[in-house]
Design a protein around this motif. Sequence first.
Motif, PDB file in Angstrom:
ATOM      1  N   SER A   1     -35.212 -14.789  14.540  1.00 48.93           N
ATOM      2  CA  SER A   1     -34.191 -15.626  15.143  1.00 48.93           C
ATOM      3  C   SER A   1     -34.851 -16.692  16.006  1.00 48.93           C
ATOM      4  O   SER A   1     -36.081 -16.766  16.129  1.00 48.93           O
ATOM      5  CB  SER A   1     -33.240 -14.770  15.982  1.00 48.93           C
ATOM      6  N   GLU A   2     -34.030 -17.525  16.665  1.00 50.70           N
ATOM      7  CA  GLU A   2     -34.585 -18.571  17.520  1.00 50.70           C
ATOM      8  C   GLU A   2     -35.347 -17.978  18.696  1.00 50.70           C
ATOM      9  O   GLU A   2     -36.263 -18.598  19.232  1.00 50.70           O
ATOM     10  CB  GLU A   2     -33.460 -19.479  18.011  1.00 50.70           C
TER      11      GLU A   2
ATOM     12  N   LEU B   1     -23.350 -20.714   6.236  1.00 52.32           N
ATOM     13  CA  LEU B   1     -23.933 -19.429   6.626  1.00 52.32           C
ATOM     14  C   LEU B   1     -22.934 -18.302   6.404  1.00 52.32           C
ATOM     15  O   LEU B   1     -23.314 -17.206   5.966  1.00 52.32           O
ATOM     16  CB  LEU B   1     -24.366 -19.473   8.097  1.00 52.32           C
TER      17      LEU B   1
ATOM     18  N   THR C   1     -28.939 -30.112   9.488  1.00 52.77           N
ATOM     19  CA  THR C   1     -27.917 -30.844  10.235  1.00 52.77           C
ATOM     20  C   THR C   1     -26.847 -31.345   9.259  1.00 52.77           C
ATOM     21  O   THR C   1     -27.082 -31.378   8.035  1.00 52.77           O
ATOM     22  CB  THR C   1     -28.549 -32.020  10.980  1.00 52.77           C
TER      23      THR C   1
ATOM     24  N   SER D   1     -31.894 -11.980   7.405  1.00 55.53           N
ATOM     25  CA  SER D   1     -31.102 -13.192   7.236  1.00 55.53           C
ATOM     26  C   SER D   1     -30.978 -13.554   5.761  1.00 55.53           C
ATOM     27  O   SER D   1     -31.900 -13.338   4.969  1.00 55.53           O
ATOM     28  CB  SER D   1     -31.747 -14.361   7.995  1.00 55.53           C
TER      29      SER D   1
ATOM     30  N   PHE E   1     -33.622 -25.997   6.040  1.00 54.69           N
ATOM     31  CA  PHE E   1     -33.718 -24.977   7.082  1.00 54.69           C
ATOM     32  C   PHE E   1     -32.864 -25.398   8.276  1.00 54.69           C
ATOM     33  O   PHE E   1     -33.186 -26.368   8.965  1.00 54.69           O
ATOM     34  CB  PHE E   1     -35.181 -24.792   7.494  1.00 54.69           C
ATOM     35  N   SER E   2     -31.772 -24.642   8.489  1.00 49.97           N
ATOM     36  CA  SER E   2     -30.837 -24.959   9.579  1.00 49.97           C
ATOM     37  C   SER E   2     -30.513 -26.446   9.554  1.00 49.97           C
ATOM     38  O   SER E   2     -30.663 -27.169  10.549  1.00 49.97           O
ATOM     39  CB  SER E   2     -31.411 -24.556  10.937  1.00 49.97           C
TER      40      SER E   2
ATOM     41  N   ARG F   1     -31.642 -21.835   4.161  1.00 50.90           N
ATOM     42  CA  ARG F   1     -31.884 -20.713   5.070  1.00 50.90           C
ATOM     43  C   ARG F   1     -31.587 -21.145   6.498  1.00 50.90           C
ATOM     44  O   ARG F   1     -31.591 -22.336   6.825  1.00 50.90           O
ATOM     45  CB  ARG F   1     -33.335 -20.211   4.956  1.00 50.90           C
ATOM     46  N   HIS F   2     -31.370 -20.138   7.353  1.00 46.20           N
ATOM     47  CA  HIS F   2     -31.029 -20.400   8.756  1.00 46.20           C
ATOM     48  C   HIS F   2     -31.930 -19.639   9.715  1.00 46.20           C
ATOM     49  O   HIS F   2     -31.671 -19.643  10.920  1.00 46.20           O
ATOM     50  CB  HIS F   2     -29.568 -20.030   9.019  1.00 46.20           C
ATOM     51  N   ARG F   3     -32.926 -18.950   9.219  1.00 47.42           N
ATOM     52  CA  ARG F   3     -33.864 -18.220  10.055  1.00 47.42           C
ATOM     53  C   ARG F   3     -35.287 -18.525   9.616  1.00 47.42           C
ATOM     54  O   ARG F   3     -35.528 -18.906   8.467  1.00 47.42           O
ATOM     55  CB  ARG F   3     -33.621 -16.705   9.967  1.00 47.42           C
TER      56      ARG F   3
END
Length: 319
Positions: free
Chosen positions: A79-80, A50, A33, A87, A30-31, A102-104
């Motif tokens: 979202s953040e 992404l 690094t 997403s 998840f998001s 995933r990024h959300r």
Amino acid sequence: MLNAYITRNNHLVALGSDDDLGEAMWIDLFSGTPEQIAQVEALGISVPTLAEMEEIEISNRLYREGEVDVMTVVLPGLSEGSTPVASPVTFILTPQQLVTVRHRISRPFETYPQRPERTAVGCATHERIFLGLIEEIVGRLADLLEGIGISVDDMSANIYRNPEAPDSDELLEVLRQVGRQGDLLGRIRLGLTTCERMLSYYVQNLTTREDTKALKHAANAQTRDIQALAVHADFLGSRIGLTTDATLGMVNLAQNAAVRIISVVAALFTPPTLIASIYGMNFANMPELQVPWAYPVALAAMLTSAVATWAYFRWRGWL
């Protein structure tokens, strides 16, 4: 954030940061690094960016690289700033592991690890974890559809069954709520469509999997659930459209009432204005100007004409 899980006694147990990532049956990125992405890629798994996940070409959403299936769906998320968004989420199925990218924020990925044994397929293998996660996602989409249905019921009650006509502020709020629910419904519909397409692709490649019959049966059952939810989503879309039309109709009625009042006021003053304008003309020979009682008669005539106009409107039912 990197979460990795193994299966113990039909439960998912999180791996520690010092454990071997290669032992994990499910890796949730998840998001991630750059360091976390490098850890996953060290297992021989290519993690899409992404931008690659957001590609709309079918070849970039569903494809196979060797023995690895890469499947991307678009799901409702946050979202953040906790703003609802749609997403992409990528599922990477290797012969030994499931990797999700995933990024959300997506709620099924938070709830599923706590209760994998409640799904129909369990979590004995990484492919069953994949199908169980899809089941959790479909259940979440069903809950969102149910929430939309409740909201539409409340809005419909405010429009149709309210004994008093809603004011402009209430109608504006209803339109905002309808817009929000319609936007959410669109994201849910997209999620259902992409999940159905992903499951269809997955079933086509089941000939190379172990436990093919059970996996295919579970995937087909989930596909039927998605199709049923899609029908329900279409029904809710029609209800939202009907509620929007009814709200706009109420807005038009309110505007028509205001315009009618203005028109009536203008009509009431038209006869007095006509009389006043006649005696406001600057002609030399106007005999009434020399009559002492002409002024009160003119006032009485203007008042009588206004009252007669008002009475006529009441008689015709326009007031």
